[in-house]
Design a protein around this motif. Structure first.
Motif, PDB file in Angstrom:
ATOM      1  N   ILE A 145       0.871  -1.182   0.000  1.00  0.00           N
ATOM      2  CA  ILE A 145       0.000   0.000   0.000  1.00  0.00           C
ATOM      3  C   ILE A 145       0.912   1.237   0.000  1.00  0.00           C
ATOM      4  O   ILE A 145       1.854   1.314   0.783  1.00  0.00           O
ATOM      5  N   THR A 146       0.593   2.180  -0.890  1.00  0.00           N
ATOM      6  CA  THR A 146       1.450   3.376  -0.966  1.00  0.00           C
ATOM      7  C   THR A 146       0.652   4.662  -0.778  1.00  0.00           C
ATOM      8  O   THR A 146       1.246   5.738  -0.626  1.00  0.00           O
ATOM      9  N   ASP A 147      -0.671   4.562  -0.780  1.00  0.00           N
ATOM     10  CA  ASP A 147      -1.511   5.756  -0.634  1.00  0.00           C
ATOM     11  C   ASP A 147      -2.207   5.697   0.729  1.00  0.00           C
ATOM     12  O   ASP A 147      -2.969   4.768   1.001  1.00  0.00           O
ATOM     13  N   PRO A 148      -1.962   6.694   1.591  1.00  0.00           N
ATOM     14  CA  PRO A 148      -2.565   6.643   2.935  1.00  0.00           C
ATOM     15  C   PRO A 148      -4.093   6.699   2.902  1.00  0.00           C
ATOM     16  O   PRO A 148      -4.733   6.356   3.895  1.00  0.00           O
ATOM     17  N   HIS A 149      -4.652   7.144   1.779  1.00  0.00           N
ATOM     18  CA  HIS A 149      -6.109   7.227   1.692  1.00  0.00           C
ATOM     19  C   HIS A 149      -6.719   5.989   1.041  1.00  0.00           C
ATOM     20  O   HIS A 149      -7.915   5.945   0.784  1.00  0.00           O
ATOM     21  N   ASP A 150      -5.896   5.010   0.764  1.00  0.00           N
ATOM     22  CA  ASP A 150      -6.379   3.750   0.182  1.00  0.00           C
ATOM     23  C   ASP A 150      -7.477   3.168   1.072  1.00  0.00           C
ATOM     24  O   ASP A 150      -7.274   2.980   2.274  1.00  0.00           O
ATOM     25  N   GLU A 151      -8.619   2.897   0.454  1.00  0.00           N
ATOM     26  CA  GLU A 151      -9.771   2.411   1.218  1.00  0.00           C
ATOM     27  C   GLU A 151      -9.470   1.088   1.937  1.00  0.00           C
ATOM     28  O   GLU A 151     -10.111   0.751   2.933  1.00  0.00           O
ATOM     29  N   ARG A 152      -8.520   0.336   1.410  1.00  0.00           N
ATOM     30  CA  ARG A 152      -8.242  -0.967   2.010  1.00  0.00           C
ATOM     31  C   ARG A 152      -7.642  -0.870   3.404  1.00  0.00           C
ATOM     32  O   ARG A 152      -7.712  -1.813   4.183  1.00  0.00           O
ATOM     33  N   VAL A 153      -7.060   0.297   3.723  1.00  0.00           N
ATOM     34  CA  VAL A 153      -6.513   0.437   5.087  1.00  0.00           C
ATOM     35  C   VAL A 153      -7.391   1.340   5.963  1.00  0.00           C
ATOM     36  O   VAL A 153      -6.947   1.855   6.991  1.00  0.00           O
ATOM     37  N   ALA A 154      -8.661   1.461   5.563  1.00  0.00           N
ATOM     38  CA  ALA A 154      -9.574   2.348   6.307  1.00  0.00           C
ATOM     39  C   ALA A 154      -9.793   1.867   7.749  1.00  0.00           C
ATOM     40  O   ALA A 154     -10.118   2.669   8.632  1.00  0.00           O
ATOM     41  N   ASP A 155      -9.602   0.581   8.016  1.00  0.00           N
ATOM     42  CA  ASP A 155      -9.745   0.078   9.404  1.00  0.00           C
ATOM     43  C   ASP A 155      -8.759   0.736  10.369  1.00  0.00           C
ATOM     44  O   ASP A 155      -8.980   0.704  11.587  1.00  0.00           O
ATOM     45  N   TYR A 156      -7.657   1.256   9.827  1.00  0.00           N
ATOM     46  CA  TYR A 156      -6.534   1.664  10.690  1.00  0.00           C
ATOM     47  C   TYR A 156      -6.391   3.172  10.873  1.00  0.00           C
ATOM     48  O   TYR A 156      -5.402   3.623  11.436  1.00  0.00           O
ATOM     49  N   VAL A 157      -7.380   3.944  10.386  1.00  0.00           N
ATOM     50  CA  VAL A 157      -7.167   5.399  10.400  1.00  0.00           C
ATOM     51  C   VAL A 157      -7.295   5.990  11.801  1.00  0.00           C
ATOM     52  O   VAL A 157      -8.125   5.585  12.594  1.00  0.00           O
ATOM     53  N   ARG A 158      -6.423   6.958  12.070  1.00  0.00           N
ATOM     54  CA  ARG A 158      -6.497   7.828  13.258  1.00  0.00           C
ATOM     55  C   ARG A 158      -6.783   7.062  14.540  1.00  0.00           C
ATOM     56  O   ARG A 158      -7.763   7.280  15.238  1.00  0.00           O
ATOM     57  N   LEU A 159      -5.846   6.178  14.856  1.00  0.00           N
ATOM     58  CA  LEU A 159      -6.054   5.275  15.994  1.00  0.00           C
ATOM     59  C   LEU A 159      -6.078   5.994  17.337  1.00  0.00           C
ATOM     60  O   LEU A 159      -6.493   5.418  18.335  1.00  0.00           O
ATOM     61  N   ARG A 160      -5.607   7.246  17.389  1.00  0.00           N
ATOM     62  CA  ARG A 160      -5.647   7.946  18.676  1.00  0.00           C
ATOM     63  C   ARG A 160      -6.873   8.825  18.840  1.00  0.00           C
ATOM     64  O   ARG A 160      -7.023   9.500  19.857  1.00  0.00           O
ATOM     65  N   ASP A 161      -7.727   8.845  17.832  1.00  0.00           N
ATOM     66  CA  ASP A 161      -8.917   9.685  17.890  1.00  0.00           C
ATOM     67  C   ASP A 161     -10.033   8.845  18.518  1.00  0.00           C
ATOM     68  O   ASP A 161     -10.775   8.128  17.843  1.00  0.00           O
ATOM     69  N   VAL A 162     -10.142   8.933  19.857  1.00  0.00           N
ATOM     70  CA  VAL A 162     -11.003   8.003  20.600  1.00  0.00           C
ATOM     71  C   VAL A 162     -12.437   8.037  20.106  1.00  0.00           C
ATOM     72  O   VAL A 162     -13.068   6.999  19.918  1.00  0.00           O
ATOM     73  N   SER A 163     -12.992   9.246  19.873  1.00  0.00           N
ATOM     74  CA  SER A 163     -14.412   9.274  19.525  1.00  0.00           C
ATOM     75  C   SER A 163     -14.636   8.740  18.110  1.00  0.00           C
ATOM     76  O   SER A 163     -15.591   8.013  17.857  1.00  0.00           O
ATOM     77  N   LEU A 164     -13.723   9.062  17.190  1.00  0.00           N
ATOM     78  CA  LEU A 164     -13.821   8.465  15.846  1.00  0.00           C
ATOM     79  C   LEU A 164     -13.738   6.947  15.928  1.00  0.00           C
ATOM     80  O   LEU A 164     -14.554   6.227  15.361  1.00  0.00           O
ATOM     81  N   ARG A 165     -12.751   6.450  16.654  1.00  0.00           N
ATOM     82  CA  ARG A 165     -12.528   5.000  16.708  1.00  0.00           C
ATOM     83  C   ARG A 165     -13.723   4.293  17.327  1.00  0.00           C
ATOM     84  O   ARG A 165     -14.112   3.220  16.900  1.00  0.00           O
ATOM     85  N   ARG A 166     -14.298   4.910  18.358  1.00  0.00           N
ATOM     86  CA  ARG A 166     -15.429   4.276  19.029  1.00  0.00           C
ATOM     87  C   ARG A 166     -16.555   3.994  18.026  1.00  0.00           C
ATOM     88  O   ARG A 166     -17.058   2.889  17.942  1.00  0.00           O
ATOM     89  N   SER A 167     -16.915   5.020  17.238  1.00  0.00           N
ATOM     90  CA  SER A 167     -18.021   4.785  16.310  1.00  0.00           C
ATOM     91  C   SER A 167     -17.576   3.885  15.161  1.00  0.00           C
ATOM     92  O   SER A 167     -18.297   2.955  14.783  1.00  0.00           O
ATOM     93  N   LEU A 168     -16.371   4.112  14.650  1.00  0.00           N
ATOM     94  CA  LEU A 168     -15.911   3.307  13.510  1.00  0.00           C
ATOM     95  C   LEU A 168     -15.833   1.820  13.875  1.00  0.00           C
ATOM     96  O   LEU A 168     -16.305   0.952  13.146  1.00  0.00           O
ATOM     97  N   GLU A 169     -15.266   1.520  15.030  1.00  0.00           N
ATOM     98  CA  GLU A 169     -15.043   0.113  15.376  1.00  0.00           C
ATOM     99  C   GLU A 169     -16.354  -0.617  15.638  1.00  0.00           C
ATOM    100  O   GLU A 169     -16.509  -1.782  15.264  1.00  0.00           O
ATOM    101  N   VAL A 170     -17.289   0.068  16.284  1.00  0.00           N
ATOM    102  CA  VAL A 170     -18.564  -0.592  16.574  1.00  0.00           C
ATOM    103  C   VAL A 170     -19.365  -0.757  15.286  1.00  0.00           C
ATOM    104  O   VAL A 170     -19.901  -1.825  15.001  1.00  0.00           O
ATOM    105  N   GLU A 171     -19.388   0.314  14.482  1.00  0.00           N
ATOM    106  CA  GLU A 171     -20.095   0.263  13.198  1.00  0.00           C
ATOM    107  C   GLU A 171     -19.564  -0.852  12.303  1.00  0.00           C
ATOM    108  O   GLU A 171     -20.316  -1.605  11.690  1.00  0.00           O
ATOM    109  N   GLN A 172     -18.242  -0.925  12.208  1.00  0.00           N
ATOM    110  CA  GLN A 172     -17.631  -1.880  11.289  1.00  0.00           C
ATOM    111  C   GLN A 172     -17.430  -3.251  11.940  1.00  0.00           C
ATOM    112  O   GLN A 172     -17.034  -4.198  11.260  1.00  0.00           O
ATOM    113  N   GLY A 173     -17.656  -3.332  13.229  1.00  0.00           N
ATOM    114  CA  GLY A 173     -17.494  -4.608  13.918  1.00  0.00           C
ATOM    115  C   GLY A 173     -16.057  -5.091  13.943  1.00  0.00           C
ATOM    116  O   GLY A 173     -15.750  -6.240  13.605  1.00  0.00           O
ATOM    117  N   LEU A 174     -15.160  -4.221  14.365  1.00  0.00           N
ATOM    118  CA  LEU A 174     -13.752  -4.595  14.375  1.00  0.00           C
ATOM    119  C   LEU A 174     -13.081  -4.072  15.641  1.00  0.00           C
ATOM    120  O   LEU A 174     -13.632  -3.259  16.377  1.00  0.00           O
TER     121      LEU A 174
END
Lengths: 281, 281
Positions: free
Chosen positions: B11-40
């Motif tokens: 992967i060479t593009d940080p915006h590649d959709e395939r790595v969308a699971d891993y974005v902004r891991l320190r952003d607690v409120s983003l991660r909370r909704s993303l992880e529950v929504e995506q089930g990961l």
């Protein structure tokens, strides 16, 4: 109280030399050299500042956002010679490099209160080998103080208890619990034996005994020193071999160890006065 | 092992959709909704990833810097259908928002393994009220597992044990120790009584008894649940009033409390199997 009595000095330039004590508080290596060179440490938050002042550490200056002046006014008035630098929260962030949640900082005169010799007459000591994490050192000091232990010795490479984060995690216990650097990493364990301490190395080892057994075998007046190593590597072979006994906390569920802060809390409880049934019990 | 067998995807593009699971891991409120929504959830570091896989959590993908491929090659080969995104360390930092020290991340399928009912037949439970700090929840789970406790119940507002930082601090204990959300904050303490538990609220209170006294009075087969509150506010009045007994850790040096992680380690030790003298002792 009128703020007229206070030595308030508004600061508007983040590069103002008067706030040089407070720069880049998260830059550990910069802070280490700056604080030792200048002979200062930083107390963060109203509660911690009050505890430092109550423990008679001398302030060099305060750095506050305006809304924190009232809550500390009694202390600021008690030190009329000490400048109170008043800054916006944005400027505080620019100087310190992070968002100062608790709004108040103080730069205090660093001085060494105890030497190893002062602690060698005590009853119960925690001895930290190379615990380099400031939060762990702060947590260990808090637990040791809370559990009624008398002091803490630190090996030369252990983290500085007067580093901002150690102070904060300790909730100010670094100001009340006596602590000192050991003079010699290689000699401190024999020196503890000479002084009459039973030394207990907290480690996994073929000769380690379960903590409850060791606790049950201690006489009430036995002088005890617990030796704690880093989380990763644990204690050095040297200290383990020099120790009178090796002690382990019995573990379940395939977990091999606790965090060193949790382990020290458990050991201080089990081997100290907090863990003894009371007269009424 | 040849890397030809692995499902490596550069992967060479940080915006590649395939790595969308891993974005902004320190952003607690983003991660909370993303992880529950995506089930990961995200496992960080080789050791934690291995423990998640050993506990049979299913990987969605891996994200690795090239130098970490070898050390995880056996696990990557065991999951040939799972993509291994290979990134430079700079790109990993751009995606996740921080420098990934341990070089390896995995996105895993989040699923709920236990319900409250599954834990109500156990012998020893830790019950967390509103402990919102992920590191504290991780530390409590690690100590509870390490001290041979059977499970952990979490009030609705307690922090997520499958949040990256909680997993990391727990050293993977969140994968092995059964835990579940309580169904009702107001009802869980009476439900524990119905199930035969002695409930012990860890708090300062006019009726609190010293921990060693309570520990000494417990029968070996007594089912016990420890109730733990937040560090700041402590337990709610409701839970304190509902509890069978209120317990305090005796404190010295003017320290009023321990960090909740240290306090829970001490309570799990004193009230569980780890604190009992052994047959040989």
């Amino acid at each position: 109280m009128s703020t007229d009595d206070l030595n308030l000095v508004p600061i508007t330039d983040p590069h103002d030399e008067r706030v040089a004590d407070y720069v880049r508080l998260r830059d550990v290596s910069l802070r280490r050299s700056l604080e030792v060179e200048q002979g200062l440490f930083i107390a963060e938050g109203e509660k911690v500042i009050r505890r430092a002042l109550a423990a008679r550490f001398r302030p060099r200056s305060f750095l506050l956002a305006p809304r924190w002046i009232d809550s500390l006014a009694d202390q600021l008035a008690a030190h009329p010679e000490v400048p109170v630098y008043v800054v916006s929260e944005a400027l505080a962030e620019e100087v310190t490099g992070f968002h100062v949640h608790r709004g108040a900082l103080a730069s205090m005169v660093r001085h060494t209160r105890w030497q190893q010799a002062d602690l060698m007459g005590m009853q119960r000591l925690v001895v930290c080998e190379d615990i380099v994490d400031h939060a762990n050192v702060g947590a260990i000091l808090r637990s040791a103080a809370g559990m009624g232990w008398d002091g803490c010795l630190l090996a030369p490479r252990a983290a500085d208890p007067l580093y901002r984060r150690a102070i904060k995690v300790s909730m100010g216990a670094v100001f009340s619990l006596p602590w000192a650097r050991v003079e010699s990493w290689a000699q401190v364990v024999p020196q503890l034996h000479e002084a009459g301490f039973l030394t207990l190395a907290l480690a996994l080892d073929e000769r380690s005994r379960p903590l409850p057994d060791v606790a049950a075998s201690l006489a009430d007046d036995q002088r005890v020193a617990i030796l704690l190593g880093t989380e990763g590597e644990g204690l050095s072979r040297r200290w383990i071999e020099q120790a009178d006994q090796v002690v382990r906390i019995p573990m379940g569920h395939g977990i091999d160890s606790l965090n060193v802060a949790a382990a020290s809390a458990v050991a201080c409880y089990a081997l100290g006065p907090s863990g003894r049934p009371s007269a009424e019990g």
